[in-house]
Write a protein that holds these residues in place. Structure first.
Motif, mmCIF file in Angstrom:
data_model
loop_
_atom_site.group_PDB
_atom_site.id
_atom_site.type_symbol
_atom_site.label_atom_id
_atom_site.label_comp_id
_atom_site.label_asym_id
_atom_site.label_seq_id
_atom_site.Cartn_x
_atom_site.Cartn_y
_atom_site.Cartn_z
ATOM 1 N N GLU A 118 0.878 -1.175 0.000
ATOM 2 C CA GLU A 118 0.000 0.000 0.000
ATOM 3 C C GLU A 118 0.911 1.219 0.000
ATOM 4 O O GLU A 118 2.130 1.077 -0.115
ATOM 5 C CB GLU A 118 -0.887 0.003 1.255
ATOM 6 N N THR A 119 0.358 2.408 0.111
ATOM 7 C CA THR A 119 1.214 3.586 0.222
ATOM 8 C C THR A 119 1.985 3.521 1.533
ATOM 9 O O THR A 119 1.394 3.359 2.600
ATOM 10 C CB THR A 119 0.373 4.870 0.170
ATOM 11 N N ILE A 120 3.302 3.617 1.434
ATOM 12 C CA ILE A 120 4.146 3.419 2.623
ATOM 13 C C ILE A 120 5.227 4.501 2.703
ATOM 14 O O ILE A 120 5.499 5.212 1.731
ATOM 15 C CB ILE A 120 4.838 2.037 2.627
ATOM 16 N N ASP A 121 5.829 4.573 3.880
ATOM 17 C CA ASP A 121 7.047 5.346 4.090
ATOM 18 C C ASP A 121 8.189 4.362 4.313
ATOM 19 O O ASP A 121 7.981 3.261 4.828
ATOM 20 C CB ASP A 121 6.925 6.263 5.311
ATOM 21 N N VAL A 122 9.379 4.782 3.927
ATOM 22 C CA VAL A 122 10.550 3.910 4.048
ATOM 23 C C VAL A 122 11.701 4.715 4.630
ATOM 24 O O VAL A 122 11.917 5.877 4.249
ATOM 25 C CB VAL A 122 10.962 3.336 2.677
ATOM 26 N N SER A 123 12.434 4.097 5.547
ATOM 27 C CA SER A 123 13.624 4.742 6.118
ATOM 28 C C SER A 123 14.798 3.778 6.113
ATOM 29 O O SER A 123 14.615 2.564 6.243
ATOM 30 C CB SER A 123 13.364 5.195 7.561
#
Lengths: 149, 154
Positions: A118-123
């Protein structure tokens, strides 16, 4: 493709640090799909027997298995690793670690794939592992995420 | 500039065979003569030890030793180690290189190289089990290869 490049050196000190997110290497609102991870890091350690513990952490664990590989090239040795990409990251620091060469300049190549469900954030997370002393990630270190495919 | 990216859309499993054949999602058909930069990342897994992956890149016929490849094997089964493999040349001949996979481990092959195509044709990633077994070796979804070209063959 979204390329993130470190503009200034970042130094961390300590013994067996748990990796934490690097604000220079964060991606937000990535649409669902597959991403190709590519990167090159230049890291310097002040002491021998010092390692970089690092991994990629998405805001949601991928439904399709995703992985990141790293290969470290130091003047004295090479080393490599592969780890699944999960949220949270593996609880044991050493499970996210890769060995650096004894106090020398080390170049680390990153490759990986990440399936965003799904729409995600990544670090990108990293810390200093092993003996006490400082570890520095040099300006110019770069990680890119290409996609979605 | 030519930029051709091939990505596996599903897992492919093979068992009871040590004969390498094309991965139908990781091949480049009708390549024109030229010099290409080759990159890739191949993920493979197996539930048992000592079966392993036999794999490599095969050039179109007539392109013997017309490429150089560096491939690093990274392994989920070990923290670090000498898991590296350097291949100086890929050819249009049979592939025999084995990559060790520990039981229930995943390996990642980090590929960089240069391919000099003289005779047009198909460049393919070929693979099989290194030791025949009913337990399959699987090349994972998401594995990819890319060719880029902006130089004419000299």
């Amino acid at each position: 493709m979204i390329i993130k490049t470190k503009l200034t050196d970042t130094q961390k000190s300590g013994f067996n640090q748990t990796p934490v997110e690097d604000t220079d290497f964060q991606w937000t609102n990535l649409e669902s799909g597959m991403y190709i991870i590519d990167g090159a890091l230049l890291v310097v350690s002040s002491v021998a027997s010092k390692s970089l513990a690092c991994t990629i952490v998405p805001s949601v664990t991928p439904a399709i298995p995703s992985f990141i590989s790293a290969h470290a090239y130091a003047s004295s040795s090479t080393s490599s690793m592969l780890r699944p990409i999960t949220n949270p990251m593996a609880s044991t620091v050493s499970q996210n670690s890769m060995l650096l060469g004894n106090g020398t300049n080390t170049v680390i190549k990153l490759s990986g794939i990440l399936f965003a469900p799904e729409t995600i954030d990544v670090s990108f997370y990293w810390g200093a592992y092993g003996a006490s002393g400082a570890i520095t990630m040099r300006a110019g270190s770069t990680i890119s995420l290409e996609g979605p495919f | 500039m030519t930029d051709i990216l091939k990505i596996k859309t599903e897992n492919t499993s093979r068992n009871l065979t040590t004969t390498v054949v094309d991965d139908t999602e990781l091949l480049f058909e009708d390549l024109e003569p030229g010099v290409y930069a080759l990159t890739g990342y191949i993920l493979a897994t197996c539930t048992a030890a000592n079966i392993n992956l036999k794999a490599g890149l095969r050039l179109p016929e007539g392109n013997a030793a017309a490429a150089r490849l560096m491939c690093s094997r990274t392994n989920s089964a070990t923290f670090s180690g000498t898991n590296d493999y350097l291949n100086n040349a890929i050819t249009d001949e049979a592939i025999t290189k084995s990559f060790t996979i520990a039981a229930n481990a995943t390996i990642g092959l980090m590929i960089k190289g240069v391919v000099h195509i003289v005779s047009p044709g198909t460049l393919s990633f070929q693979w099989a089990q290194n030791s025949s077994s009913a337990t399959a070796v699987t090349v994972r979804q998401g594995s990819w290869l890319r060719l880029r070209n902006n130089v004419e063959a000299g």
